[in-house]
Every structure is written in C-alpha cells, then in structure tokens.
Design a protein around this motif. Structure first.
Motif, PDB file in Angstrom:
ATOM      1  N   GLU A   1       0.816  -1.206   0.000  1.00 60.87           N
ATOM      2  CA  GLU A   1       0.000   0.000   0.000  1.00 60.87           C
ATOM      3  C   GLU A   1       0.851   1.258   0.000  1.00 60.87           C
ATOM      4  N   ASN A   2       2.061   1.193   0.569  1.00 60.17           N
ATOM      5  CA  ASN A   2       2.970   2.343   0.520  1.00 60.17           C
ATOM      6  C   ASN A   2       3.410   2.633  -0.904  1.00 60.17           C
ATOM      7  N   LEU A   3       3.574   1.567  -1.722  1.00 64.07           N
ATOM      8  CA  LEU A   3       4.014   1.733  -3.105  1.00 64.07           C
ATOM      9  C   LEU A   3       2.881   2.223  -4.003  1.00 64.07           C
ATOM     10  N   LEU A   4       1.669   1.826  -3.694  1.00 61.18           N
ATOM     11  CA  LEU A   4       0.532   2.198  -4.533  1.00 61.18           C
ATOM     12  C   LEU A   4      -0.106   3.511  -4.102  1.00 61.18           C
TER      13      LEU A   4
ATOM     14  N   PRO B   1       0.286   8.293  -7.878  1.00 60.01           N
ATOM     15  CA  PRO B   1       0.836   7.211  -7.045  1.00 60.01           C
ATOM     16  C   PRO B   1       2.306   6.947  -7.373  1.00 60.01           C
ATOM     17  N   LEU B   2       3.018   6.435  -6.396  1.00 61.35           N
ATOM     18  CA  LEU B   2       4.430   6.103  -6.612  1.00 61.35           C
ATOM     19  C   LEU B   2       4.572   5.026  -7.682  1.00 61.35           C
TER      20      LEU B   2
ATOM     21  N   SER C   1       8.497  -3.989 -12.050  1.00 63.05           N
ATOM     22  CA  SER C   1       9.225  -2.795 -12.500  1.00 63.05           C
ATOM     23  C   SER C   1       9.003  -1.596 -11.595  1.00 63.05           C
ATOM     24  N   CYS C   2       8.225  -1.756 -10.543  1.00 60.77           N
ATOM     25  CA  CYS C   2       7.941  -0.649  -9.625  1.00 60.77           C
ATOM     26  C   CYS C   2       9.224  -0.143  -8.981  1.00 60.77           C
TER      27      CYS C   2
ATOM     28  N   ARG D   1      -3.078   5.370   0.086  1.00 54.67           N
ATOM     29  CA  ARG D   1      -3.266   6.798   0.332  1.00 54.67           C
ATOM     30  C   ARG D   1      -3.570   7.504  -0.992  1.00 54.67           C
ATOM     31  N   THR D   2      -4.507   8.427  -0.936  1.00 59.52           N
ATOM     32  CA  THR D   2      -4.862   9.204  -2.117  1.00 59.52           C
ATOM     33  C   THR D   2      -4.205  10.580  -2.058  1.00 59.52           C
TER      34      THR D   2
END
Length: 755
Positions: free
Chosen positions: A571-574, A583-584, A594-595, A709-710
C-alpha cells in the motif's frame, strides 16, 4: 664476595619503610599534584604506586561530573605526610635498586606557592648493572627436560634482584613437577668494585625423588556429608604411589572446586622438610554447601530489552556429584512499548518485539573415566529471535562430551537434534533462495529437523578473563549435519577465531583478533517439499553468518553488515506520496516487478539481514589508561564482510570502520561505550513487497481490497488485494542513512571487552 640479593633487597625496603597515615588530616596541606621527572625506564603509574603520599583525585570515573562541581563526597583528598616525603624518595630509589639500577638517585621538591602543595620527584636513573655471566650448578644428574629453558633472567639484561628470585622460583617449580618434592635452589651474585658487570650463580639441590603417600579425606562441617569418599578421590589426578607433582595438588583442588556442592577444598601435602621423606602423604579437607540452590536474576540489554531468569539446581543428584539444573528465561519484556527508544533499540519491530523465552533441564556427570572428562545431557523448548532476521521456535535435546586437554584448554563433541520452525522469515527466504510463494515458504519454514554434530576446541592462554593484557586465545568450531545425523538441513560449517594481547607498559595493551567462517550447503530434505520448488542448496538462517555490532565490525549496527534486503507494505508503493498528485507505482508495475520504490519514505522501509555463507573479520585495538585505574580509553580499527552463495569473495569488498571508545571497570566487568565510523553511506538494496491480484471493490470493502493513500491524504479501496506471496522488485532502493559525518557514526553500549 657472594651475597643473597633477596635478603639485601628486603633489608633495604624494611629500612626505609614506614606506616602510611591512617586518615587525612585537614591541618596538613593538600597535595594537588605529583610529578615525576627524568624517568625513562618506568612510567609514572608504576612509580606512583611505590610511594605513600597521594594527590587529590576523584574517587572513580562515574563520580567525575560530581568532582567537577566540587561535591566533597566524590573527591578522595590526599594530604601531605611530611615524615613520609623523604622516605618516598628512598622508596623510589629502592624501586630502581631492586631492578638493577644501583646508581639511581631521587630528589623530591616541594612547592607550596599554590592553593595546595605540589610535589616533584626528580630522578636520575643512571646505567644498570648488567649480567655478564650466569651459571647454574647441580643439575647434572637431574632428570628434568627443559629445566633451564626460557628462564626469567639471561646474560645481557639488568641484574634485577626480583628476576633472580624469579629464576630460583622457576627452577624449584620445575623440579617439583618431576618428583623432586624437597628441591631447593641457592642464588648469589658478584659485582666487582667500580664495575657494571655482574656474575650471577645458582646452586641446585634437588633432593630425593618422592611419591605420593596415603590420601586422607575429611569434612570440615559436622553432620553426614553428601559427597562420598570415592567421588572425592577420583576427582584428584593422583593416587598413592604415583610420582609427586606439585601441579597435581593444585589440579586436584581445582577439580574439587568444580563440583557445585563443594564450597571450599584444601588439598595439602604433609611432608617433613628436614627429613626429606620420599613418601608424601596428602590431606583433603572439604566444606560442602547446600544440596539445592535457587537463583533468580533480572537484566537489560538493547538486544533483549528487559529480561529475567529463574534457575533451580540439585548439586548432588542421586550421588556422584551429578548436577541437575532446571532453568527458565524470558526476554523482550516491555519491548513493544520501548523498541523505538534507545532502551530496547536492538529488539526489532513488529513480531520481533514479542516475548522470547526458554525452558531447559540439564544433567551433568562430572567424572567419566577421568576427572578431565564430563558428559552433559539436556532438553529444551524455546522461542528466540535474531533482530529483524528470523524467529526460531524449537524443541530438542543435546548431549555433549567434554575433555580438558590442558590448562584452560578443552575439546568438546556434541550432538543436538532439534525440531525447529521459523517465523518472520518470508523476506529472508524470498531474497536468499527465491522462495517467494506461500507454498515454498511453508516448506522451508515449517517444522524441520536441524541435527548437527559438532567438535569445539577452546584454548585460552591469556592472563585475565575479563580484561586480558597478555597472551592469546583460540577457538575453533566444526559442525556437520546430514541425513546420517537425522537432519533435514544438510551443511558443513567451520568457524574459527584467534585473539592476541600485547602489553606495552603502563596498562597499555595492543589487542588483535581475526575471525573467519565458511558454510557449505547440501540438499534440503523437507517433508513438505514434494510439490514445491525449494532448491537443494539451503542453509538454515541460524547457521548463516552475520556481521556488525558491538563485538563485530563496530561501524555497523547489529547484523547490518553483509547481504540485506528492505521490504515495504504494498500500500505504501501504490499510494500517493505527500505533496505529489500521482501514485508512486501502478499496480501493473508491482505485478511485473518494474515498480521503483526510491520515492518511499525511509520510515516505510524495514531492513532485514539475510546473512551469508562466508565471513571474514579482523580487529586491531589499542587500549590505554584514561583516568586512574577505573577508566580505559581505546582506539580501534575493524574490518570485515559477509558474502552470500552467489558472490565471489573479494578483499576489496571489505568494510573498514575506525572508532574510539571508553571502558569503565565495574564489579560486573568492563562497561563499554564505543563509537564506530563507516565510510560507506547509503547502499542500494533489493526491495520486496506483497504480490497482488485483482479484487472486486464492494460497498464496505468486505473483501478487503487494498486502500492506499490518495492525493488528498485519505485512503480509498482499489480493485487489487495483497496475497501471501512476495514480489521482488527490479529497481533497488538506496538505504542506510545520509552521507554526512554524523549519519555514519554508530554507537554501541555493552558489557565486556569486544574480544
């Protein structure tokens, strides 16, 4: 003319000795400073210990802040004893005289111009009298190999009366080790007038060869003894009729003290010095303690937080001095509340803060065919964690045979089968062995047998246990586990360490250590492996090598040198980072790996050490007096690295970390504070997160889709959910702090020297 130097030296000391003042009297001037000038051979500390007058000083290092503020209770004031002042000059002159400096002269100067009195001892050392010839007579018919090797005094050295006595004591000791119980050695020397060359002679009188006679065993306390006489007799390494050796009397007494039940033990010879009998009777007198003992203890460390222990011991279980011990230990007390503070900073996070503990029972048989042999057997159940690496739950047993192969030298063989289960190791499995699916992780972390056989050699030739200043120590451990030892994990492991200590005078010590290890993995035999892709070459996390910490390379935190990985919740990455609008990473980027997590907040990253299969460490440390006898300073240079199975061992990959430290010698051992500096800054590390799969968003998010998070700072569900599998991401993430000087410092607080 031949004289006895020991008697002459003793007469001189007695002639100039006096009684030190019983208590400081404020009517006398306070000594604010004592100095020595002209001394080259012996340091100020050695000379200060030889005189009676003492200068005012702080009582110990812990009270130094109070001393700086003038708190009287913290200050040990020294007051001048004028009667002892000229005698102190003579004491220093005698100090040099006994060590071969016969022309040494000492004058003392008193300065009363300040608030107190300052004393200056001006020393003219002069040239020493050297040994020109050294002869030893009376050894022609003595059967003692090496009797004259490495004596404390040799030709060309200063003619020290102390060393002459040391030679005499050495010869007597060596003769008493080969049966000459009544041996004696007479010494003398000749110094011609107006000469600095001396002739030293020794005459050896070995006396007759003797043997041990009748052995009497008794108890000092009243009542029926717990130990039987047979047990006592078999713990001494001699018997009636065996060749007399003085060291065996000492060894016998030490063996008896090793029995927990024995409070005091005296092994004494009954010999008539005048009659010089060839039969030496021996008396053994014992005092026993309580049959049962209960001990409790509490402690604290940054790695275990607060901990406690309870131990019950039967010290003569079913006779024969067998020792049965039951113990329980619990640690990580209050860790969930204090792991973010310095108090428990080494515990870890999340599941690593849960309570750890151990329950164990152990039986030790102290005599197996010889007092040098012992056998122990134990059973245990435990939960233990290695900070942010893995958590191990195990139930098992152990049996070990230990033999004393020499003084402070033991060789042990052991077998320890244990059924182990690993927790919190998912990140470790995925990055180390590419076991990223729940099925593979379950096969590796489920209950499996770890059953090694081991041989351990420990040799300690250092002069002190807690703070060595001379000598060396060696430790070597070899382990092997396979299906032949009933182990699911197969490996061969070797770990060795050599440490040496060199005294440089004035309580200054140069210490060095080299430590290295290697583990070779074999085929993993898991009962849950049939349908998994678990590779053959697995090494149990407990048997891998880790580096960094207070007793390792001190520029790094505990276990943080070598292979590591970071992980973060998906969720931190998205989510949308603070101050951004996008978003990250997109979910599709997490799926294909590939993130790029470089934009993650460092607080969202958890670093895990994965360890390696090869280890090399070395340390060089200079320890020196800093404040009186209580405080020692140190400067050190540590170097080391850990390599995993996929990496080549390259010496240019070694990490170099210099540092400084302070040690305070408390009753429980040296309390140590070290600060290490690492030249390496942030390091790119692999990033792991949860794998994801599509999810249908429904009202109330009952199926628990992800809620990252938005942009407006809130959270909202998306059509993706996390799975139990892990996903390695291709781009690496910089981790390890900033590049400033302060970011690269590492603080360690511990008890005991580093090595």
């Amino acid at each position: 003319m031949t004289v006895r130097p020991g008697l002459l030296g003793l007469a001189l000391v007695l002639a100039i000795s006096g009684t030190s003042p019983a208590a400081a009297q404020t009517s006398r001037p306070e000594i604010v400073d004592i100095r020595f000038e002209g001394n080259q051979v012996y340091g100020d500390g050695a000379l200060e210990a030889a005189i009676v007058n003492r200068e005012t000083s702080c009582r110990n290092a812990f009270l130094l802040p109070l001393c700086l503020f003038g708190i009287e209770a913290a200050v040990d004031r020294g007051y001048l004893d004028p009667d002892e002042l000229p005698r102190d000059a003579l004491r220093l002159q005698a100090y040099y005289w006994l060590r071969g400096y016969r022309d040494a002269r000492v004058e003392v100067e008193r300065d009363d111009s300040g608030d107190g009195v300052a004393l200056t001892f001006r020393i003219v050392e002069g040239e020493p009298v050297l040994v020109e010839e050294l002869t030893i007579e009376g050894t022609e018919d003595v059967a003692a190999e090496g009797l004259l090797d490495d004596l404390p005094l040799s030709v060309g050295e200063p003619m020290s009366s102390l060393r002459i006595e040391a030679v005499r004591d050495t010869l007597v000791s060596r003769l008493r080790e080969v049966g000459y119980a009544h041996a004696d050695v007479f010494s003398g020397f000749l110094i011609p007038a107006d000469s600095r060359a001396a002739t030293v002679d020794f005459t050896v009188d070995p006396g007759p060869v003797a043997r041990f006679g009748p052995i009497q065993v008794g108890w000092a306390q009243e009542g029926t003894p717990q130990l039987d006489e047979i047990t006592v007799r078999r713990m001494v390494p001699f018997s009636q009729g065996s060749l007399y050796r003085f060291s065996q009397l000492v060894d016998g007494q030490r063996n008896l003290y090793s029995l927990d039940l024995v409070e005091t033990a005296r092994v004494t010879e009954q010999r008539d010095t005048l009659a010089r009998d060839t039969i030496i009777p021996v008396n053994i007198l014992l005092t026993e303690g309580d049959l049962h003992r209960v001990r409790t203890g509490v402690g604290w460390s940054t790695a275990d937080c607060f901990n406690g222990e309870l131990r019950w011991t039967s010290r003569n279980f079913r006779g024969g001095a067998r020792r049965l011990t039951a113990r329980g230990r619990i640690s990580n007390i209050l860790a969930p509340n204090l792991n973010d503070s310095f108090v428990c900073s080494g515990v870890g996070s999340d599941e690593f803060t849960r309570l750890n503990g151990q329950l164990a029972v152990e039986l030790i048989q102290p005599f197996v065919f010889s007092p040098r042999n012992s056998v122990s057997a134990s059973a245990f159940v435990e939960r233990q964690s290695v900070t942010n690496v893995y958590i191990r739950e195990a139930i098992g047993t152990s049996i070990a045979f230990t033999r004393e192969i020499g003084r402070q030298a033991t060789l042990a063989f052991s077998y320890q089968p244990a059924l182990t289960r690993l927790e919190a190791g998912e990140v470790f499995f995925c990055i180390s062995f590419l076991l990223c699916t729940a099925e593979d992780i379950q096969a590796f972390s489920s209950a499996n047998w770890l059953s090694p056989i081991a041989a351990t050699l420990a040799l300690n030739r250092s002069n002190r246990l807690l703070n060595p200043t001379a000598g060396y120590s060696v430790a070597l451990s070899l382990e092997y586990a396979s299906s032949y030892t009933l182990s699911d994990f197969v490996y061969a492991r070797a770990l060795g360490e050599v440490a040496g200590y060199l005294g440089l005078g004035e309580r200054t010590v140069l210490a060095a250590r080299v430590r290295g290890g290697n583990v070779r993995p074999g085929a993993f035999r898991s009962r849950g492996r049939q349908n998994s892709s678990v590779p053959d070459d697995l090494v149990h996390p407990q048997k891998r090598f880790y580096a960094g910490g207070a007793a390792s390379v001190r520029g790094f935190a505990e276990n943080q040198l070598g292979p590591r990985v970071v992980n973060s919740d998906v969720e931190n990455l998205l989510g949308v980072p603070t101050g951004e609008t996008e978003p990250l990473c997109l979910p599709e980027q997490v799926v294909d790996g590939s993130c790029d997590g470089s934009g993650l907040n460092p607080d969202d990253l958890v670093v895990r050490a994965t360890g390696g299969t090869r280890l090399l460490e070395a340390s060089l440390e200079l320890r020196f007096p800093l404040y009186g006898n209580d405080v020692q300073g140190a400067t050190f240079l540590d170097v080391g690295q850990v390599w995993d199975q996929q990496s080549e061992v390259e010496l240019d990959g070694l990490e170099l970390t210099p540092g400084v430290g302070v040690r305070y010698f408390s009753p429980i051992g040296p309390i140590r504070l070290d600060v290490g500096y690492r030249f390496r800054g942030a390091q790119p590390l692999p990033l792991l997160t949860n794998a994801i799969e599509p999810c249908t968003v429904v009202p109330g998010n009952a199926n628990r889709c992800l809620t990252p998070r938005t942009a407006d700072g809130t959270s909202a569900p998306i059509p993706w959910t996390a799975t139990d599998d892990l996903r390695p991401l291709g781009p690496r993430v910089l981790f390890g702090g900033g590049n400033s000087f302060w970011d690269r410092l590492q603080l360690h607080f511990s008890i005991g020297q580093a090595f």
